[in-house]
Design a protein around this motif. Structure first.
Motif, mmCIF file in Angstrom:
data_model
loop_
_atom_site.group_PDB
_atom_site.id
_atom_site.type_symbol
_atom_site.label_atom_id
_atom_site.label_comp_id
_atom_site.label_asym_id
_atom_site.label_seq_id
_atom_site.Cartn_x
_atom_site.Cartn_y
_atom_site.Cartn_z
ATOM 1 N N GLY A 177 0.819 -1.197 0.000
ATOM 2 C CA GLY A 177 0.000 0.000 0.000
ATOM 3 C C GLY A 177 0.853 1.248 0.000
ATOM 4 O O GLY A 177 2.061 1.211 -0.224
ATOM 5 N N ASP A 192 -3.788 -1.131 -0.243
ATOM 6 C CA ASP A 192 -4.365 -0.801 -1.542
ATOM 7 C C ASP A 192 -5.820 -1.214 -1.723
ATOM 8 O O ASP A 192 -6.662 -0.386 -2.023
ATOM 9 N N LYS A 214 4.168 3.624 -3.015
ATOM 10 C CA LYS A 214 3.693 2.291 -2.666
ATOM 11 C C LYS A 214 4.867 1.388 -2.332
ATOM 12 O O LYS A 214 5.879 1.408 -3.017
#
Length: 177
Positions: free
Chosen positions: A48, A62, A88
């Motif tokens: 994420g 995510d 990310k």
């Protein structure tokens, strides 16, 4: 014979649908699933976007948008300056009630030069499970069969290996090149 085959496929689809409908809600984490419990679980991965809130490094997962506090042990030699806010990452470690205990991390590359997975259309039963589980939306249905868009595929392997409750293609129609 053809009638029996259709009946068997119909029953399989009903079982899959019931399993999905009555399964406990789960979270996707880079192709793996792990429960949030009081005790740390076995090593898993989560991916994420990084953020900071109240001087705490956090990860916004995510697919579920769940926020995890990242716990970085003192004995782990991670240069926190290398972690960039808004980017990310994939973190490996263990989940605990207070957050995610980091063992290692790497930047998450969202694009690769085409995927390495394909669908054997003769095996595909059009259950759509892979379509619903693909985090990149790389799988769609064309003429009643699953098709993988190689430009979108990031080779996460969820369609083949699963991500917890979803165990991958139930008839092994998706394969790696």
């Amino acid at each position: 014979m053809n009638y029996k085959k259709k009946l068997l496929i119909s029953l399989l689809l009903v079982l899959i649908t019931l399993t999905v409908l009555f399964a406990e809600e789960h979270k996707q984490h880079c192709g793996k699933h792990f429960p949030i419990s009081e005790e740390a679980t076995s090593s898993e991965s989560i991916c994420g976007t990084i953020q900071i809130a109240e001087n705490q490094l956090q990860l916004v997962e995510d697919s579920t948008q769940v926020v995890f506090n990242l716990i970085i042990p003192e004995n782990l030699e991670i240069d926190l300056e290398k972690i960039e806010i808004g980017k990310k990452y994939i973190f490996s470690g263990k989940s605990s009630k207070s957050g995610f205990v980091v063992e290692k991390f790497t930047i998450y590359e969202t694009k690769q030069a085409g995927g390495n997975h394909f669908v054997d259309s003769h095996k595909c039963i059009a259950c759509r499970l892979c379509v619903n589980q693909c985090p990149e939306g790389a799988i769609s249905m064309v003429n009643g069969k699953a098709v993988i868009d190689q430009e979108k595929c990031i080779d996460c392997g969820i369609c083949v290996n699963g991500n917890g409750r979803f165990k991958g293609c139930p008839v092994k129609a998706i394969q790696q090149k």
